[in-house]
Design a protein around this motif. Structure first.
Motif, PDB file in Angstrom:
ATOM      1  N   GLY A 141      52.938  52.410  31.713  1.00  0.00           N
ATOM      2  CA  GLY A 141      51.745  52.028  31.575  1.00  0.00           C
ATOM      3  C   GLY A 141      51.468  50.534  31.934  1.00  0.00           C
ATOM      4  O   GLY A 141      50.655  49.813  32.082  1.00  0.00           O
ATOM      5  N   GLN A 142      52.839  49.765  32.773  1.00  0.00           N
ATOM      6  CA  GLN A 142      52.551  48.414  33.204  1.00  0.00           C
ATOM      7  C   GLN A 142      52.033  48.543  34.784  1.00  0.00           C
ATOM      8  O   GLN A 142      51.952  49.426  35.424  1.00  0.00           O
ATOM      9  CB  GLN A 142      53.794  47.616  33.224  1.00  0.00           C
ATOM     10  N   ARG A 143      51.278  47.346  35.087  1.00  0.00           N
ATOM     11  CA  ARG A 143      50.987  47.249  36.446  1.00  0.00           C
ATOM     12  C   ARG A 143      51.636  46.130  37.350  1.00  0.00           C
ATOM     13  O   ARG A 143      52.169  45.321  36.663  1.00  0.00           O
ATOM     14  CB  ARG A 143      49.421  46.524  36.527  1.00  0.00           C
ATOM     15  N   PRO A 144      51.893  46.438  38.472  1.00  0.00           N
ATOM     16  CA  PRO A 144      53.188  45.594  39.369  1.00  0.00           C
ATOM     17  C   PRO A 144      52.333  44.234  39.314  1.00  0.00           C
ATOM     18  O   PRO A 144      51.064  44.208  39.483  1.00  0.00           O
ATOM     19  CB  PRO A 144      53.042  46.333  40.533  1.00  0.00           C
ATOM     20  N   GLY A 145      53.200  43.278  39.120  1.00  0.00           N
ATOM     21  CA  GLY A 145      52.616  41.788  39.244  1.00  0.00           C
ATOM     22  C   GLY A 145      51.638  41.287  38.176  1.00  0.00           C
ATOM     23  O   GLY A 145      51.246  40.047  38.411  1.00  0.00           O
ATOM     24  N   GLN A 146      51.526  42.168  37.177  1.00  0.00           N
ATOM     25  CA  GLN A 146      50.617  41.782  36.026  1.00  0.00           C
ATOM     26  C   GLN A 146      51.423  40.362  35.443  1.00  0.00           C
ATOM     27  O   GLN A 146      52.377  40.047  35.142  1.00  0.00           O
ATOM     28  CB  GLN A 146      50.634  42.657  34.872  1.00  0.00           C
ATOM     29  N   ASN A 147      50.330  39.589  34.881  1.00  0.00           N
ATOM     30  CA  ASN A 147      50.599  38.294  33.824  1.00  0.00           C
ATOM     31  C   ASN A 147      51.285  37.283  34.553  1.00  0.00           C
ATOM     32  O   ASN A 147      52.023  36.392  33.942  1.00  0.00           O
ATOM     33  CB  ASN A 147      51.400  38.886  32.675  1.00  0.00           C
ATOM     34  N   ILE A 148      51.232  37.156  35.890  1.00  0.00           N
ATOM     35  CA  ILE A 148      51.646  36.167  36.785  1.00  0.00           C
ATOM     36  C   ILE A 148      50.552  35.371  37.427  1.00  0.00           C
ATOM     37  O   ILE A 148      49.731  36.179  38.035  1.00  0.00           O
ATOM     38  CB  ILE A 148      52.815  36.493  38.074  1.00  0.00           C
ATOM     39  N   ARG A 149      50.431  34.266  37.129  1.00  0.00           N
ATOM     40  CA  ARG A 149      49.550  33.217  37.729  1.00  0.00           C
ATOM     41  C   ARG A 149      50.329  32.845  39.251  1.00  0.00           C
ATOM     42  O   ARG A 149      51.183  32.259  39.091  1.00  0.00           O
ATOM     43  CB  ARG A 149      49.125  32.132  37.157  1.00  0.00           C
ATOM     44  N   ARG A 150      49.089  33.470  40.330  1.00  0.00           N
ATOM     45  CA  ARG A 150      49.745  32.920  41.659  1.00  0.00           C
ATOM     46  C   ARG A 150      49.760  31.564  42.016  1.00  0.00           C
ATOM     47  O   ARG A 150      48.873  30.792  41.916  1.00  0.00           O
ATOM     48  CB  ARG A 150      49.090  33.866  42.596  1.00  0.00           C
ATOM     49  N   ALA A 151      50.491  30.876  42.802  1.00  0.00           N
ATOM     50  CA  ALA A 151      50.492  29.796  43.480  1.00  0.00           C
ATOM     51  C   ALA A 151      49.130  29.534  44.204  1.00  0.00           C
ATOM     52  O   ALA A 151      48.994  30.581  44.717  1.00  0.00           O
ATOM     53  CB  ALA A 151      51.697  29.561  44.709  1.00  0.00           C
ATOM     54  N   GLY A 152      48.402  28.657  44.222  1.00  0.00           N
ATOM     55  CA  GLY A 152      47.194  28.497  44.654  1.00  0.00           C
ATOM     56  C   GLY A 152      46.171  29.043  44.328  1.00  0.00           C
ATOM     57  O   GLY A 152      45.148  29.058  44.955  1.00  0.00           O
ATOM     58  N   GLU A 153      46.204  29.737  43.195  1.00  0.00           N
ATOM     59  CA  GLU A 153      45.157  30.685  42.791  1.00  0.00           C
ATOM     60  C   GLU A 153      43.939  29.693  42.079  1.00  0.00           C
ATOM     61  O   GLU A 153      42.794  30.012  42.085  1.00  0.00           O
ATOM     62  CB  GLU A 153      45.423  31.995  41.801  1.00  0.00           C
ATOM     63  N   ASP A 154      44.343  28.620  41.598  1.00  0.00           N
ATOM     64  CA  ASP A 154      43.069  27.677  41.173  1.00  0.00           C
ATOM     65  C   ASP A 154      42.642  26.668  42.424  1.00  0.00           C
ATOM     66  O   ASP A 154      41.349  26.895  42.468  1.00  0.00           O
ATOM     67  CB  ASP A 154      43.885  26.737  40.053  1.00  0.00           C
ATOM     68  N   LEU A 155      43.370  26.113  43.015  1.00  0.00           N
ATOM     69  CA  LEU A 155      43.200  25.588  44.227  1.00  0.00           C
ATOM     70  C   LEU A 155      44.183  25.728  45.644  1.00  0.00           C
ATOM     71  O   LEU A 155      45.576  25.834  45.083  1.00  0.00           O
ATOM     72  CB  LEU A 155      43.139  24.183  43.800  1.00  0.00           C
ATOM     73  N   LYS A 156      43.783  26.075  46.651  1.00  0.00           N
ATOM     74  CA  LYS A 156      44.647  26.230  47.924  1.00  0.00           C
ATOM     75  C   LYS A 156      44.926  24.988  48.602  1.00  0.00           C
ATOM     76  O   LYS A 156      43.999  24.289  48.749  1.00  0.00           O
ATOM     77  CB  LYS A 156      44.130  27.356  48.832  1.00  0.00           C
ATOM     78  N   LEU A 157      46.119  24.861  48.641  1.00  0.00           N
ATOM     79  CA  LEU A 157      46.461  23.381  49.666  1.00  0.00           C
ATOM     80  C   LEU A 157      45.373  23.381  51.074  1.00  0.00           C
ATOM     81  O   LEU A 157      45.226  24.154  51.506  1.00  0.00           O
ATOM     82  CB  LEU A 157      48.097  23.544  50.167  1.00  0.00           C
ATOM     83  N   GLY A 158      45.002  22.038  51.075  1.00  0.00           N
ATOM     84  CA  GLY A 158      43.949  21.640  51.836  1.00  0.00           C
ATOM     85  C   GLY A 158      42.571  22.055  51.746  1.00  0.00           C
ATOM     86  O   GLY A 158      41.650  21.324  52.529  1.00  0.00           O
ATOM     87  N   THR A 159      42.316  22.472  50.712  1.00  0.00           N
ATOM     88  CA  THR A 159      40.858  22.887  50.405  1.00  0.00           C
ATOM     89  C   THR A 159      40.177  21.820  49.547  1.00  0.00           C
ATOM     90  O   THR A 159      40.967  21.039  48.907  1.00  0.00           O
ATOM     91  CB  THR A 159      40.550  24.258  49.868  1.00  0.00           C
ATOM     92  N   ALA A 160      39.015  21.762  49.575  1.00  0.00           N
ATOM     93  CA  ALA A 160      38.187  20.784  48.831  1.00  0.00           C
ATOM     94  C   ALA A 160      37.918  21.085  47.510  1.00  0.00           C
ATOM     95  O   ALA A 160      37.484  21.930  47.071  1.00  0.00           O
ATOM     96  CB  ALA A 160      36.634  20.481  49.582  1.00  0.00           C
ATOM     97  N   ALA A 161      38.941  20.262  46.635  1.00  0.00           N
ATOM     98  CA  ALA A 161      38.757  20.623  45.103  1.00  0.00           C
ATOM     99  C   ALA A 161      37.629  20.207  44.518  1.00  0.00           C
ATOM    100  O   ALA A 161      37.032  20.623  43.648  1.00  0.00           O
ATOM    101  CB  ALA A 161      40.192  19.893  44.658  1.00  0.00           C
ATOM    102  N   LEU A 162      37.159  18.845  45.203  1.00  0.00           N
ATOM    103  CA  LEU A 162      35.890  18.230  44.757  1.00  0.00           C
ATOM    104  C   LEU A 162      35.262  17.722  46.010  1.00  0.00           C
ATOM    105  O   LEU A 162      35.908  17.398  47.089  1.00  0.00           O
ATOM    106  CB  LEU A 162      36.101  16.952  43.767  1.00  0.00           C
ATOM    107  N   THR A 163      33.897  17.789  46.054  1.00  0.00           N
ATOM    108  CA  THR A 163      33.217  17.231  47.337  1.00  0.00           C
ATOM    109  C   THR A 163      32.477  15.768  47.007  1.00  0.00           C
ATOM    110  O   THR A 163      32.450  15.245  46.049  1.00  0.00           O
ATOM    111  CB  THR A 163      32.223  18.009  47.623  1.00  0.00           C
ATOM    112  N   ALA A 164      32.349  14.973  48.233  1.00  0.00           N
ATOM    113  CA  ALA A 164      31.715  13.725  48.011  1.00  0.00           C
ATOM    114  C   ALA A 164      30.608  13.880  47.562  1.00  0.00           C
ATOM    115  O   ALA A 164      29.675  14.911  47.698  1.00  0.00           O
ATOM    116  CB  ALA A 164      31.683  13.028  49.621  1.00  0.00           C
ATOM    117  N   GLY A 165      30.198  12.735  46.551  1.00  0.00           N
ATOM    118  CA  GLY A 165      28.874  12.851  45.955  1.00  0.00           C
ATOM    119  C   GLY A 165      29.048  13.578  44.428  1.00  0.00           C
ATOM    120  O   GLY A 165      27.976  13.157  43.343  1.00  0.00           O
ATOM    121  N   LYS A 166      30.214  14.025  44.026  1.00  0.00           N
ATOM    122  CA  LYS A 166      30.518  14.447  42.836  1.00  0.00           C
ATOM    123  C   LYS A 166      30.570  13.299  41.734  1.00  0.00           C
ATOM    124  O   LYS A 166      31.521  12.317  42.081  1.00  0.00           O
ATOM    125  CB  LYS A 166      31.836  15.312  42.802  1.00  0.00           C
ATOM    126  N   LEU A 167      29.740  13.328  40.745  1.00  0.00           N
ATOM    127  CA  LEU A 167      29.924  12.357  39.673  1.00  0.00           C
ATOM    128  C   LEU A 167      31.142  12.780  38.880  1.00  0.00           C
ATOM    129  O   LEU A 167      31.209  13.760  38.472  1.00  0.00           O
ATOM    130  CB  LEU A 167      28.558  12.609  38.656  1.00  0.00           C
TER     131      LEU A 167
END
Ligand code: AMP
Ligand code: MG
Length: 423
Positions: A141-167
């Motif tokens: 009953g297990q699923r392939p790939g379960q319980n693994i956090r993927r590289a870049g799933e929070d933030l992908k290289l080169g994307t804006a983590a925060l934008t200008a104007g953010k306090l």
């Protein structure tokens, strides 16, 4: 086009009965953010406004890693019919990789945050696995790939983590730290000069003479401006003397982006403060349909480099705070480059006290929001005079009574603006 011409073109502009929302919008429409920025150490960015987008210089997380404590294994080894028995060949800890490859029929014990060893593609949580000496029994009953956090799933290289104007708040400090930034570019601090006007004012440290009051407005202004992260320039109390006021205005406008004064904007009294504002710049005098805080001046004084935005606030101590919170706060955030301007939530709650209210103006009464039998309720702090600073100190919110509303009966719902939020 002059400021007065620009503003008077607006529909229904009436400087003698301006609504709070209209005045706020008119002010904001005139202002553009300051451009200058500086690089500061990460911690010093707290409370500042980001000058640029912050691009992720790496993936977050940087590597695939386990989301749980359990066993890393090859999904293709697992039987769907019944438990699978795998040989335990080692351990992978966070920050301590398992050296080697996991072969068919094998698994490793893995801890949260550890990298799944080469060969493995799935993590099974320890709670469902059964240890059997050097072996582990994995149920179906297990699923392939379960319980693994993927590289870049929070933030992908080169994307804006925060934008200008953010306090920058604690979450942004942490986020930028998670990307490895030791320094960031923030807008330079806004410089705000302020002074109090009035012959009756006495500065703290001197004994009070007959007919005098201590100047408290410079202290509430200092507090509010400092909390907003402004550089403050306190020019003291200025006597009702045209020459002195003129010098103060000139000095303030030359050294600051914004000048805030208190007192002397109501009709009749100390009229030359008003005259000097008009003489030295382009200042609009408004009677705002609000209480406290009816008279207010807004505009610019001085020229070019030596110019500044001016807010001439009323003199009453509570009116200073009310007009600051309703108009100056957002204006300063806009000048600081904060985008979007941090909103003050209006919460709808039950009002436990009956309130006297005149229709035709927005009233800001001082309230205490408290938990009563599991429900948040507000009651007024008592005497609501514009000079009663104690009522601000007793309060933890403003009760915002809309312009069209009349008296409020106990039990009606009202809107409140909290003074404090999370740290
Ligand atoms: P004004 O707007 O100058 O007519 O002032 C209205 C009321 O607020 C008067 O009672 C003043 O004495 C009082 N007031 C003005 N400025 C201050 C101040 N800086 N600190 C305390 N009270 C003030
Ligand atoms: Mg005065």
């Amino acid at each position: 086009m002059s400021l007065s011409a620009k503003i008077s073109c607006e529909n229904d502009y009436d400087p003698n009965a301006l609504s709070v929302d209209r005045a706020r919008a008119l002010i904001l429409a005139q202002l553009s953010p300051i451009q200058a920025s500086e690089r500061v150490a990460l911690r010093s960015a707290l409370g500042r406004v980001l000058a640029n987008d912050v691009l992720a210089p790496c993936n977050v997380p940087a590597h695939d890693n386990s989301a749980m404590d359990g066993f890393a294994l090859r999904f293709s080894d697992l039987s769907t019919a019944g438990p699978t028995r795998l040989q335990l060949v080692g351990t992978a800890l966070a920050g301590q990789m398992f050296a080697g490859t996991v072969g068919s029929g094998e698994c490793v014990r893995i801890m949260t945050g550890a990298l799944p060893p080469p060969g493995t593609d799935t993590v099974v949580i320890q709670e469902v696995a059964q240890s059997d000496g050097d072996f582990v029994l994995i149920p179906p009953g297990q699923r392939p790939g379960q319980n693994i956090r993927r590289a870049g799933e929070d933030l992908k290289l080169g994307t804006a983590a925060l934008t200008a104007g953010k306090l920058v708040r604690p979450a942004e400090l942490g986020l930028m730290a998670s990307l490895g930034f030791a320094e960031v570019s923030v807008k330079r601090r806004l410089r705000v000069a302020f002074f109090s006007t009035g012959d009756e004012l006495c500065s703290i440290g001197s004994p009070l003479a007959e007919g005098e009051v201590y100047d408290s407005n410079r202290y509430t202004l200092y507090g509010m401006l400092t909390r907003l992260g402004c550089d403050v320039l306190d020019l003291g109390v200025i006597r009702d003397d045209p020459a002195l006021i003129k010098t103060a205005f000139r000095e303030a406008a030359a050294s600051a982006d914004v000048v805030i004064t208190s007192g002397g904007v109501s009709v009749g009294e100390a009229d030359f403060v008003k005259q000097l504002m008009e003489q030295m710049g382009e200042v609009l005098f408004w009677k705002i349909a609000m209480k406290p805080g009816r008279p207010m001046a807004f505009g610019r004084i001085g020229e070019g480099e030596n110019g500044a935005w001016l807010f001439g606030l009323p003199g009453n101590p509570v009116a200073v705070m009310a007009t600051f919170y309703q108009f100056v706060r957002d204006a300063l955030y806009k000048l600081m480059g904060a985008d979007p301007i941090p909103a003050v939530p209006l919460l709808t709650v039950t009002c436990a006290s009956a309130l006297k209210k005149f229709a035709g103006r927005t009233e800001f009464q001082r309230g205490v929001l408290a938990l009563q039998d599991g429900q948040w309720q507000v009651h007024a702090t008592g005497a609501q005079g514009s000079g009663i600073l104690r009522s601000m100190s007793d309060a933890n919110c403003l009760i915002v009574l809309e312009q069209d509303r009349g008296n409020i009966a106990a039990g009606e719902t009202v809107q409140v603006q909290l003074f404090d939020g999370l740290v």
